[in-house]
Motif scaffolding. Sequence first.
Motif, PDB file in Angstrom:
ATOM      1  N   ALA A 110       0.832  -1.210   0.000  1.00  0.00           N
ATOM      2  CA  ALA A 110       0.000   0.000   0.000  1.00  0.00           C
ATOM      3  C   ALA A 110       0.861   1.252   0.000  1.00  0.00           C
ATOM      4  O   ALA A 110       1.764   1.397   0.818  1.00  0.00           O
ATOM      5  CB  ALA A 110      -0.922  -0.001   1.212  1.00  0.00           C
ATOM      6  N   ARG A 111       0.553   2.150  -0.914  1.00  0.00           N
ATOM      7  CA  ARG A 111       1.206   3.453  -0.988  1.00  0.00           C
ATOM      8  C   ARG A 111       0.143   4.518  -1.233  1.00  0.00           C
ATOM      9  O   ARG A 111      -0.870   4.256  -1.871  1.00  0.00           O
ATOM     10  CB  ARG A 111       2.239   3.500  -2.132  1.00  0.00           C
ATOM     11  CG  ARG A 111       3.398   2.532  -1.991  1.00  0.00           C
ATOM     12  CD  ARG A 111       4.330   2.929  -0.852  1.00  0.00           C
ATOM     13  NE  ARG A 111       5.511   2.076  -0.811  1.00  0.00           N
ATOM     14  CZ  ARG A 111       5.579   0.904  -0.181  1.00  0.00           C
ATOM     15  NH1 ARG A 111       4.484   0.434   0.436  1.00  0.00           N
ATOM     16  NH2 ARG A 111       6.677   0.196  -0.179  1.00  0.00           N
ATOM     17  N   GLY A 112       0.381   5.730  -0.749  1.00  0.00           N
ATOM     18  CA  GLY A 112      -0.544   6.832  -1.003  1.00  0.00           C
ATOM     19  C   GLY A 112      -1.930   6.550  -0.465  1.00  0.00           C
ATOM     20  O   GLY A 112      -2.108   6.097   0.663  1.00  0.00           O
ATOM     21  N   TRP A 113      -2.948   6.782  -1.318  1.00  0.00           N
ATOM     22  CA  TRP A 113      -4.336   6.618  -0.879  1.00  0.00           C
ATOM     23  C   TRP A 113      -4.655   5.176  -0.532  1.00  0.00           C
ATOM     24  O   TRP A 113      -5.591   4.900   0.231  1.00  0.00           O
ATOM     25  CB  TRP A 113      -5.291   7.103  -1.975  1.00  0.00           C
ATOM     26  CG  TRP A 113      -5.214   6.334  -3.259  1.00  0.00           C
ATOM     27  CD1 TRP A 113      -4.421   6.593  -4.331  1.00  0.00           C
ATOM     28  CD2 TRP A 113      -5.974   5.164  -3.592  1.00  0.00           C
ATOM     29  NE1 TRP A 113      -4.615   5.663  -5.321  1.00  0.00           N
ATOM     30  CE2 TRP A 113      -5.570   4.776  -4.903  1.00  0.00           C
ATOM     31  CE3 TRP A 113      -6.949   4.418  -2.929  1.00  0.00           C
ATOM     32  CZ2 TRP A 113      -6.112   3.668  -5.548  1.00  0.00           C
ATOM     33  CZ3 TRP A 113      -7.492   3.309  -3.580  1.00  0.00           C
ATOM     34  CH2 TRP A 113      -7.077   2.944  -4.870  1.00  0.00           C
ATOM     35  N   ARG A 114      -3.887   4.232  -1.077  1.00  0.00           N
ATOM     36  CA  ARG A 114      -4.159   2.828  -0.772  1.00  0.00           C
ATOM     37  C   ARG A 114      -3.859   2.491   0.688  1.00  0.00           C
ATOM     38  O   ARG A 114      -4.396   1.514   1.218  1.00  0.00           O
ATOM     39  CB  ARG A 114      -3.322   1.924  -1.684  1.00  0.00           C
ATOM     40  CG  ARG A 114      -3.779   1.930  -3.134  1.00  0.00           C
ATOM     41  CD  ARG A 114      -3.076   0.849  -3.921  1.00  0.00           C
ATOM     42  NE  ARG A 114      -3.538   0.812  -5.295  1.00  0.00           N
ATOM     43  CZ  ARG A 114      -3.152  -0.108  -6.186  1.00  0.00           C
ATOM     44  NH1 ARG A 114      -2.287  -1.045  -5.816  1.00  0.00           N
ATOM     45  NH2 ARG A 114      -3.623  -0.078  -7.405  1.00  0.00           N
ATOM     46  N   ARG A 115      -3.029   3.289   1.325  1.00  0.00           N
ATOM     47  CA  ARG A 115      -2.752   3.038   2.739  1.00  0.00           C
ATOM     48  C   ARG A 115      -4.018   3.233   3.577  1.00  0.00           C
ATOM     49  O   ARG A 115      -4.281   2.465   4.509  1.00  0.00           O
ATOM     50  CB  ARG A 115      -1.637   3.963   3.238  1.00  0.00           C
ATOM     51  CG  ARG A 115      -0.275   3.647   2.657  1.00  0.00           C
ATOM     52  CD  ARG A 115       0.779   4.626   3.145  1.00  0.00           C
ATOM     53  NE  ARG A 115       0.981   4.503   4.584  1.00  0.00           N
ATOM     54  CZ  ARG A 115       1.855   3.661   5.149  1.00  0.00           C
ATOM     55  NH1 ARG A 115       2.583   2.854   4.393  1.00  0.00           N
ATOM     56  NH2 ARG A 115       2.003   3.626   6.456  1.00  0.00           N
ATOM     57  N   ALA A 116      -4.812   4.252   3.222  1.00  0.00           N
ATOM     58  CA  ALA A 116      -6.074   4.472   3.935  1.00  0.00           C
ATOM     59  C   ALA A 116      -7.045   3.325   3.676  1.00  0.00           C
ATOM     60  O   ALA A 116      -7.737   2.856   4.596  1.00  0.00           O
ATOM     61  CB  ALA A 116      -6.695   5.798   3.512  1.00  0.00           C
ATOM     62  N   LEU A 117      -7.084   2.851   2.430  1.00  0.00           N
ATOM     63  CA  LEU A 117      -7.956   1.720   2.116  1.00  0.00           C
ATOM     64  C   LEU A 117      -7.483   0.461   2.837  1.00  0.00           C
ATOM     65  O   LEU A 117      -8.294  -0.305   3.370  1.00  0.00           O
ATOM     66  CB  LEU A 117      -7.976   1.482   0.607  1.00  0.00           C
ATOM     67  CG  LEU A 117      -8.797   0.278   0.127  1.00  0.00           C
ATOM     68  CD1 LEU A 117     -10.245   0.408   0.562  1.00  0.00           C
ATOM     69  CD2 LEU A 117      -8.700   0.130  -1.392  1.00  0.00           C
ATOM     70  N   ALA A 118      -6.163   0.257   2.872  1.00  0.00           N
ATOM     71  CA  ALA A 118      -5.622  -0.921   3.562  1.00  0.00           C
ATOM     72  C   ALA A 118      -5.979  -0.892   5.045  1.00  0.00           C
ATOM     73  O   ALA A 118      -6.331  -1.915   5.636  1.00  0.00           O
ATOM     74  CB  ALA A 118      -4.111  -0.985   3.386  1.00  0.00           C
ATOM     75  N   ALA A 119      -5.905   0.292   5.649  1.00  0.00           N
ATOM     76  CA  ALA A 119      -6.263   0.417   7.059  1.00  0.00           C
ATOM     77  C   ALA A 119      -7.735   0.083   7.280  1.00  0.00           C
ATOM     78  O   ALA A 119      -8.095  -0.574   8.265  1.00  0.00           O
ATOM     79  CB  ALA A 119      -5.963   1.826   7.555  1.00  0.00           C
ATOM     80  N   GLN A 120      -8.600   0.507   6.352  1.00  0.00           N
ATOM     81  CA  GLN A 120     -10.038   0.259   6.492  1.00  0.00           C
ATOM     82  C   GLN A 120     -10.364  -1.227   6.410  1.00  0.00           C
ATOM     83  O   GLN A 120     -11.271  -1.705   7.094  1.00  0.00           O
ATOM     84  CB  GLN A 120     -10.802   1.027   5.415  1.00  0.00           C
ATOM     85  CG  GLN A 120     -12.308   0.826   5.424  1.00  0.00           C
ATOM     86  CD  GLN A 120     -13.000   1.499   6.596  1.00  0.00           C
ATOM     87  OE1 GLN A 120     -12.359   1.922   7.544  1.00  0.00           O
ATOM     88  NE2 GLN A 120     -14.312   1.590   6.538  1.00  0.00           N
ATOM     89  N   VAL A 121      -9.632  -1.983   5.582  1.00  0.00           N
ATOM     90  CA  VAL A 121      -9.952  -3.405   5.396  1.00  0.00           C
ATOM     91  C   VAL A 121      -9.011  -4.317   6.166  1.00  0.00           C
ATOM     92  O   VAL A 121      -8.969  -5.530   5.921  1.00  0.00           O
ATOM     93  CB  VAL A 121      -9.967  -3.776   3.894  1.00  0.00           C
ATOM     94  CG1 VAL A 121     -11.021  -2.975   3.151  1.00  0.00           C
ATOM     95  CG2 VAL A 121      -8.591  -3.594   3.252  1.00  0.00           C
TER      96      VAL A 121
END
Length: 236
Positions: free
Chosen positions: A100-111
Amino acid sequence: MDLAPGEQASARRAAVQQSLSVALATGLYAVSFGALSVAAGLDLPQTMALSLLMFSGGSQFAFIGVIGAGGTAAAAVAAASLLGARNGLYGPLVAPFTGARGWRRALAAQVTIDESTAVSTAQPTPEAARAGFWWTGVGIFGLWNVFTFAGALLGDALGDPRRYGLDAAAAAAFLALLWPRLADRAARVVAALGMGVALAFTPLVPSGLPVLAAALVAVVVGWRRGPQQPDAQEAP
């Protein structure tokens, strides 16, 4: 051990298949959350907000349990927060292979939830672990919200969900997910220690803390054993 390219591709396909089966099974029991939520007095938008934003089954059930029992909103938030705190402990386990990098880090945290962590850490290669994390986490997120919506719509027609055993569906489904993970002695020891700690804390501390204490048992045991990388395991 290192796997040949063909074996790596096979491991990734197996991880995706496992992820989809877990996502479907987990998503289905969100029907019980939707039904119980409206039975506890929440409306459809409030129910969907819990699933979309909170997205932690244990925390969501704790929240509506407190509300349904006549507790205050502050008490419900506190109970849900304590249960949800365990997801923060999963971060160090899954961060190395989420990519996860950038905005995907927020998505990774959510899931980052129980199921995505369990599936990803069980894989034999980093690539399979990454696939297991994303397919499980995103798959559950989508299906959980679809079936929450369905359960909330059906809630009034069903009447009291407890008559159908829907209040126990979440615990039963999680036990079914956990059971195959208890295949070796170390896993059984951690499970027994966690259960003992949770049972000992239950009559003494607020709701949510027993689960968090049990999760800390697994973290401490894992730290003492040292890091276990997915590519160091043999292929199933």
